[in-house]
Enzyme design. Structure first.
Site, PDB file in Angstrom:
ATOM      1  N   GLU A 136       4.399  13.112  11.911  1.00 30.51           N
ATOM      2  CA  GLU A 136       4.605  13.524  13.231  1.00 30.51           C
ATOM      3  C   GLU A 136       3.635  12.859  14.321  1.00 30.51           C
ATOM      4  O   GLU A 136       3.887  12.412  15.496  1.00 30.51           O
ATOM      5  CB  GLU A 136       5.092  14.744  13.284  1.00 30.51           C
ATOM      6  CG  GLU A 136       6.353  15.212  12.637  1.00 30.51           C
ATOM      7  CD  GLU A 136       7.639  14.473  12.533  1.00 30.51           C
ATOM      8  OE1 GLU A 136       7.898  14.002  13.775  1.00 30.51           O
ATOM      9  OE2 GLU A 136       8.362  14.485  11.712  1.00 30.51           O
ATOM     10  N   HIS A 156       3.990   9.283  14.833  1.00 28.38           N
ATOM     11  CA  HIS A 156       5.295   9.137  16.006  1.00 28.38           C
ATOM     12  C   HIS A 156       4.547   9.433  17.558  1.00 28.38           C
ATOM     13  O   HIS A 156       4.817   8.633  18.321  1.00 28.38           O
ATOM     14  CB  HIS A 156       6.429   9.984  15.750  1.00 28.38           C
ATOM     15  CG  HIS A 156       7.434   9.642  14.841  1.00 28.38           C
ATOM     16  ND1 HIS A 156       8.115   8.448  14.793  1.00 28.38           N
ATOM     17  CD2 HIS A 156       7.898  10.456  13.640  1.00 28.38           C
ATOM     18  CE1 HIS A 156       8.853   8.458  13.838  1.00 28.38           C
ATOM     19  NE2 HIS A 156       8.629   9.612  13.092  1.00 28.38           N
TER      20      HIS A 156
HETATM   21 ZN    ZN Z   1       9.830   9.991  11.282  1.00 28.16          ZN
END
Ligand code: ZN
Length: 502
Positions: A263, A266
């Site tokens: 995460e 991202h």
């Molecule tokens: Zn992902």
């Protein structure tokens, strides 16, 4: 194009962005801290904000502005890209009737509830009528784009702009041909020792360690935060507020650790988009595939690499001395890179992962084409995974009901991005190595600035300015190909599994 029109367009797009960001804050709260009893009102509030944004995006004035600005904008400029992206969104919003959008939303909300009950009960019959209707609604959504060659094309294009069923299929056919023999070779070798990962690892220590790791990678806590949730995600409200969420499992420290890095990958993409694009349709990642390339690059190519653990294993050992007693960095590195016959996509290793994705992609294409009736889905799923990985799911809960996707949104368009991301991650990483020299040496010293800097310069800062295939070609000097990913797998797993020649 006149400056007045352009500034009116930007003003309008910012208002739409802010309505969507406000809805996103409510969604973040719903998935983290909201008491369950708030669900009904919250659903209504999010839907209202969505309708307001949709009304503004489809307003006649928006159409006039985009028409007036379209032909004049210099195609290579940021303004040109802005108008192109805004036109895509306007067109999508006007082509799909509002009544169909609401029908899909309310049906998939019911379908999701049915799935949350049917999955633990292993009751495919209970979700079957819902899935049949979802397939039907997905076909209707796709039919709003009658120029499409394949029923999947509009659904794919919504997530991975510029890609189609044909382009994904030809890439996947090559990938499959290269991957199957690698999987076969590795599965024939003895599996590494990894039982120690099942010892209890206290949550607070896991959380502190993960936070230390992503701080060093470059996730900016001054412009973000980390909270707990059941299904982890990254969410952006603005350039100054990009959050991540994590799930902890005391019996498996790898879930939270690699999930946190995933995460954060991202989020680092979103945190490093050029400030001038914030609040416009260009101020976000350009596609699902490119987004996933960044989560997977940091999770797999960096955090599952041997040099990474040269830097971090001493600290991990200090945090968990009893759990890791007798395990050295090499043994730990082998354990976190175990290749196995897994039933569950989200738990699968990076070698077999793409086979899981291709299975879903092919089955959803057949569901939408009408060649696979929903009633035959469990058998088709089980036969395919047995052929690919040599395991047969003992239940549909571990088979065709394992992923939430087909039960909470339209069928089609969401799975290919996961595999595209793996391919792009290897291609971006190889290009960064060519430009920077010894990336591994910097990683072993805990210096992630050169890699992050290259990614920011070549990928992150552009936001959604370029289509995914343009971005890949610009950043790496070549069109998207399976070659860097296959070379990466062979280079990494050969030594790990004692395979001298492939
Ligand atoms: Zn992902």
């Amino acid at each position: 194009m006149t400056d007045a029109q352009l500034s009116e367009l930007k003003h309008e797009l910012r208002a739409i962005h802010d309505l969507q960001a406000a809805a996103a804050v409510l969604e973040w709260d719903q998935s983290t801290y909201m008491p369950a009893a708030g669900a009904a009102a919250r659903g209504r509030q999010i839907a209202l904000l969505g309708r307001l944004a949709h009304e503004r995006m489809t307003a006649p004035r928006m159409g006039e502005l985009l028409k007036g600005l379209g032909g004049v904008a210099d195609a290579d400029s940021i303004e040109g890209a802005l108008v192109r992206r805004a036109r895509r969104e306007h067109e999508r919003a006007t082509r799909v009737p509002g009544e169909l959008v609401s029908a899909i939303k309310s049906h998939t909300a019911e379908s999701y509830v049915a799935w949350t009950k049917a999955r633990p009960a292993n009751d495919f019959a209970a979700v079957r009528p819902y899935l049949e209707k979802t397939v039907e609604l997905s076909r209707r959504w796709s039919a709003c784009f009658p120029e499409a060659e394949h029923v999947l094309d509009p659904l794919i294009d919504a997530q991975d702009p510029g890609m189609s069923a044909a382009s994904v299929r030809s890439l996947f056919a090559e990938l499959r041909a290269a991957l199957v023999p690698i999987v076969k070779t590795l599965l024939a070798r003895p599996a590494p020792e990894r039982a120690f990962l099942g010892r209890p690892f206290p949550k607070a220590a896991q959380r502190a360690f993960g936070e230390q790791v992503i701080r060093q990678l470059g996730y900016d806590f001054e412009r973000g935060r980390q909270d707990e949730t059941a299904h982890p995600f990254m969410i952006r409200f603005s350039a100054g507020d990009v959050r991540i969420t994590t799930r902890f499992d005391e019996a498996d420290p790898t879930e939270a650790l690699f999930g946190t890095v995933h995460e954060a990958g991202h989020a680092m993409y979103e945190q490093n988009i050029a400030a001038e694009l914030d609040g416009t349709p260009l101020g976000e990642g350009t596609s699902a595939g490119v987004h996933e390339s960044q989560s997977r690059l940091w999770e797999n190519l960096v955090a599952r690499s041997r040099p990474f653990w040269t830097r971090f294993y001493p600290a991990l050992l200090e945090t968990f001395p009893e759990q890791l007693a007798g395990i050295d960095a090499d043994a730990f590195h082998r354990a976190i890179n175990t290749v196995e016959r897994s039933l569950i996509r989200t738990d699968s290793d990076e070698v077999t992962y793409n086979l899981h994705v291709m299975l879903r992609f092919d089955l959803e294409a057949q569901l939408l084409e009408g060649t696979l009736p929903v009633k035959d889905l469990p058998d088709a799923w089980n036969a395919r995974i047995e052929a690919d990985l040599g395991v047969r799911p003992p239940s549909d809960a571990l088979g065709c009901m394992q992923d939430v996707h087909w039960y909470c949104t339209t069928v089609g368009g969401t799975f290919q991005g996961y595999a595209l991301g793996n391919l792009m991650a290897a291609q971006f990483f190889a290009a960064a190595e060519r430009a920077l020299g010894d990336v591994d040496a910097a990683i072993a010293e805990g210096d992630f600035a050169p890699l992050r800097g290259w990614l920011t310069e070549n990928v992150y800062r552009h936001g959604a300015r370029y289509l995914p295939d343009e971005l890949v070609e610009k950043a790496t000097g070549a069109p998207l190909s399976i070659a860097p990913f296959i070379a990466y797998l062979k280079g990494k797993y050969g030594p790990l599994y004692g395979v001298e020649s492939w």
